[in-house]
Design a protein around this motif. Structure first.
Motif, PDB file in Angstrom:
ATOM      1  N   GLN A 155       0.829  -1.202   0.000  1.00  0.00           N
ATOM      2  CA  GLN A 155       0.000   0.000   0.000  1.00  0.00           C
ATOM      3  C   GLN A 155       0.867   1.258   0.000  1.00  0.00           C
ATOM      4  O   GLN A 155       0.592   2.220  -0.735  1.00  0.00           O
ATOM      5  CB  GLN A 155      -0.911   0.009   1.234  1.00  0.00           C
ATOM      6  CG  GLN A 155      -2.017  -1.036   1.199  1.00  0.00           C
ATOM      7  CD  GLN A 155      -2.872  -0.961   2.440  1.00  0.00           C
ATOM      8  OE1 GLN A 155      -2.375  -1.034   3.567  1.00  0.00           O
ATOM      9  NE2 GLN A 155      -4.176  -0.824   2.256  1.00  0.00           N
ATOM     10  N   ALA A 209       2.763   1.716  -3.422  1.00  0.00           N
ATOM     11  CA  ALA A 209       1.826   2.160  -4.457  1.00  0.00           C
ATOM     12  C   ALA A 209       1.504   3.642  -4.281  1.00  0.00           C
ATOM     13  O   ALA A 209       1.519   4.420  -5.249  1.00  0.00           O
ATOM     14  CB  ALA A 209       0.560   1.320  -4.416  1.00  0.00           C
ATOM     15  N   ASN A 237      -2.014   2.336  -8.820  1.00  0.00           N
ATOM     16  CA  ASN A 237      -3.220   1.733  -8.246  1.00  0.00           C
ATOM     17  C   ASN A 237      -2.904   0.450  -7.478  1.00  0.00           C
ATOM     18  O   ASN A 237      -3.529   0.174  -6.451  1.00  0.00           O
ATOM     19  CB  ASN A 237      -4.228   1.416  -9.345  1.00  0.00           C
ATOM     20  CG  ASN A 237      -4.873   2.660  -9.922  1.00  0.00           C
ATOM     21  OD1 ASN A 237      -4.752   3.749  -9.379  1.00  0.00           O
ATOM     22  ND2 ASN A 237      -5.545   2.503 -11.055  1.00  0.00           N
ATOM     23  N   TYR A 238      -1.941  -0.322  -8.014  1.00  0.00           N
ATOM     24  CA  TYR A 238      -1.699  -1.655  -7.465  1.00  0.00           C
ATOM     25  C   TYR A 238      -0.203  -1.889  -7.261  1.00  0.00           C
ATOM     26  O   TYR A 238       0.635  -1.356  -7.989  1.00  0.00           O
ATOM     27  CB  TYR A 238      -2.243  -2.738  -8.407  1.00  0.00           C
ATOM     28  CG  TYR A 238      -3.644  -2.468  -8.896  1.00  0.00           C
ATOM     29  CD1 TYR A 238      -4.694  -2.343  -7.984  1.00  0.00           C
ATOM     30  CD2 TYR A 238      -3.921  -2.343 -10.254  1.00  0.00           C
ATOM     31  CE1 TYR A 238      -5.991  -2.086  -8.428  1.00  0.00           C
ATOM     32  CE2 TYR A 238      -5.210  -2.098 -10.709  1.00  0.00           C
ATOM     33  CZ  TYR A 238      -6.239  -1.957  -9.794  1.00  0.00           C
ATOM     34  OH  TYR A 238      -7.514  -1.702 -10.238  1.00  0.00           O
ATOM     35  N   ARG A 296       5.855   4.276 -13.858  1.00  0.00           N
ATOM     36  CA  ARG A 296       4.465   4.667 -14.063  1.00  0.00           C
ATOM     37  C   ARG A 296       4.130   4.937 -15.532  1.00  0.00           C
ATOM     38  O   ARG A 296       3.031   5.372 -15.856  1.00  0.00           O
ATOM     39  CB  ARG A 296       4.162   5.920 -13.231  1.00  0.00           C
ATOM     40  CG  ARG A 296       4.197   5.673 -11.730  1.00  0.00           C
ATOM     41  CD  ARG A 296       3.059   4.799 -11.256  1.00  0.00           C
ATOM     42  NE  ARG A 296       1.795   5.523 -11.414  1.00  0.00           N
ATOM     43  CZ  ARG A 296       0.877   5.299 -12.347  1.00  0.00           C
ATOM     44  NH1 ARG A 296       1.022   4.308 -13.209  1.00  0.00           N
ATOM     45  NH2 ARG A 296      -0.206   6.028 -12.420  1.00  0.00           N
ATOM     46  N   ASN A 320      -1.283  -0.086 -13.089  1.00  0.00           N
ATOM     47  CA  ASN A 320      -2.661   0.403 -13.039  1.00  0.00           C
ATOM     48  C   ASN A 320      -3.601  -0.520 -13.797  1.00  0.00           C
ATOM     49  O   ASN A 320      -4.804  -0.235 -13.882  1.00  0.00           O
ATOM     50  CB  ASN A 320      -2.752   1.815 -13.634  1.00  0.00           C
ATOM     51  CG  ASN A 320      -2.389   2.879 -12.614  1.00  0.00           C
ATOM     52  OD1 ASN A 320      -1.991   2.581 -11.497  1.00  0.00           O
ATOM     53  ND2 ASN A 320      -2.519   4.130 -13.014  1.00  0.00           N
ATOM     54  N   ALA A 334      -5.751  -3.610 -14.039  1.00  0.00           N
ATOM     55  CA  ALA A 334      -6.389  -4.505 -13.070  1.00  0.00           C
ATOM     56  C   ALA A 334      -6.221  -5.967 -13.436  1.00  0.00           C
ATOM     57  O   ALA A 334      -5.837  -6.802 -12.596  1.00  0.00           O
ATOM     58  CB  ALA A 334      -7.865  -4.157 -12.927  1.00  0.00           C
ATOM     59  N   ALA A 377      -3.599  -3.770  -1.875  1.00  0.00           N
ATOM     60  CA  ALA A 377      -3.126  -2.927  -2.983  1.00  0.00           C
ATOM     61  C   ALA A 377      -3.295  -3.675  -4.303  1.00  0.00           C
ATOM     62  O   ALA A 377      -2.510  -3.511  -5.233  1.00  0.00           O
ATOM     63  CB  ALA A 377      -1.670  -2.528  -2.771  1.00  0.00           C
ATOM     64  N   PRO A 396      -6.324  -5.438  -7.305  1.00  0.00           N
ATOM     65  CA  PRO A 396      -7.658  -5.191  -7.854  1.00  0.00           C
ATOM     66  C   PRO A 396      -8.747  -5.810  -6.973  1.00  0.00           C
ATOM     67  O   PRO A 396      -8.480  -6.698  -6.156  1.00  0.00           O
ATOM     68  CB  PRO A 396      -7.604  -5.870  -9.230  1.00  0.00           C
ATOM     69  CG  PRO A 396      -6.156  -5.968  -9.553  1.00  0.00           C
ATOM     70  CD  PRO A 396      -5.459  -6.161  -8.242  1.00  0.00           C
TER      71      PRO A 396
END
Length: 398
Positions: A50, A53, A59-60, A178, A204, A206, A227, A229
């Protein structure tokens, strides 16, 4: 009387007290496995995912056993299969093409520029040969990421970033890792945060991250990955994806979390050491410094320079003379792989045609670590030794 350097290029700083205390708590609990938690407890590994990220705006995140495992998992999650071509840098370390070959895929090597980044012209010429680019930000040098992504997006090529040397680095303010579908990081001892061995995978995407979680060995315990989906993304993927266990444990995560909190402060310290060396190597005859673009926010835990168009004997003499004075230089142009360095022609699992322009660059790359155990005064002495020995060999050859 000339001074010699007596420090160690492989000695790291101690683990922070907060990391040691956290590790002790994990060991006292006996719950080292990420899925072995007490009621109401959130595992250290989950907290690290977490926090990492959040630190780069992904996101993950998935914590795994090594940077190499992160790369192999990203390749599998992108659908790379035996026999597929995968583009990657000719200037990198052997585990990068090794991760491709380890899946039974074929590395297609792309050239390097004098800025020590991937050659975008060569990449553009080869984009029709593969559907995936494993981009290595080798030794912390970032290419023009907007230009690279534009090329790959137009060609329909998926980008996986190998960020083993760029944790905390940015391009135009966007964190390394990223830009592509996946970003792969290492926490091996010589990287920016140290757990001995370990890796982090961010995305990002999922579905891609759901595959990565199952691949890592979730044993259907993916709902504990906070962290990751949401559970519905796993509905079919959990049945289709093999388990190739490579999880990070809570002990390593506990050691890493305080280091991650200190990363920005540590980056300032690394860059200060880099700048001391860079300033003292300016205007040395025969020595070429590597420019750092204004768009690049680098984290310099190592230093590179070029001895372009020097003979192999002359470069070996510089290396030997510096070594005799305590300065360990790694040479990427050596005929045989030594330590962590190797030329692409020694990766016999990745056959390729000669790349003369890249060969010229690779033949002159000199590399040294700048651990935080070095003081600024140490770095100044190291640079003065390099300056003196390069100048001496250059003058002798003139």
């Amino acid at each position: 009387m000339e001074k010699n350097f007596t420090g160690s290029f492989t000695q790291q700083e101690p683990i922070p007290d907060a990391g040691i205390a956290a590790a002790l708590r994990v060991m006292q609990s006996g719950r080292l496995h990420r899925y072995n938690t007490a009621p109401g407890e959130v595992a250290e590994t989950v907290l690290l995912e977490q926090e990492f990220a959040a630190s780069i705006g992904a996101n993950y995140c998935l914590a795994v056993a090594s940077g190499g495992y992160a790369i192999a998992t990203a390749l599998r999650a992108c659908g790379v299969k035996p026999g597929d071509n995968v583009l990657t840098n000719a200037f990198t370390l052997a585990p990068v093409p090794g991760a491709i070959a380890g899946l039974g895929a074929r590395p297609v090597l792309v050239g390097v520029t004098e800025e020590l980044v991937i050659d975008l012209e060569d990449l553009n010429a080869k984009l029709d040969q593969a559907k995936v680019l494993l981009l290595s930000h080798m030794r912390g040098h970032l290419c023009d990421m907007e230009a690279l992504m534009a090329l790959c997006d137009r060609a329909g090529v998926t980008v996986i970033e190998d960020c083993a040397h760029t944790m905390g680095a940015t391009w135009n303010g966007v964190p390394s890792g990223r830009f592509g579908r996946f970003g792969c990081f290492s926490t091996q001892t010589y990287k920016h945060i140290n757990s001995g061995e370990g890796g982090l995978l961010v995305s990002n995407d999922a579905k891609g991250m759901a595959r990565a979680v199952i691949l890592s060995g979730s044993y259907m315990l993916y709902e504990s990955h906070l962290a990751a989906p949401p559970p519905e993304v796993f509905a079919e993927i959990r049945y289709e994806t093999p388990n190739i266990s490579g999880r990070m444990d809570n002990l390593r995560a506990a050691i890493l979390r305080p280091q991650l909190k200190d990363l920005a402060q540590q980056a300032v310290r690394w860059n200060a050491r880099y700048e001391v060396v860079e300033a003292r190597l300016r205007d040395v005859p025969g020595l070429t410094l590597v420019p750092r673009p204004a768009a690049e926010g680098y984290v310099a835990s190592s230093f590179q320079f070029l001895l372009l168009d020097w003979s192999s004997d002359a470069i070996a003499e510089v290396q030997n003379r510096c070594g005799a004075r305590g300065v360990e230089l790694k040479w990427f142009g050596g005929a045989e792989p030594v330590g962590f360095t190797s030329r692409y022609d020694s990766w016999r699992y990745a056959p390729t045609t000669a790349m003369p322009e890249s060969d010229r660059v690779l033949a002159g790359i000199i590399d040294l670590r700048l651990p935080l155990t070095f003081s600024l005064e140490d770095c100044a002495l190291i640079a003065e030794i390099i300056r003196a020995e390069v100048s001496a060999v250059w003058q002798a050859a003139a």
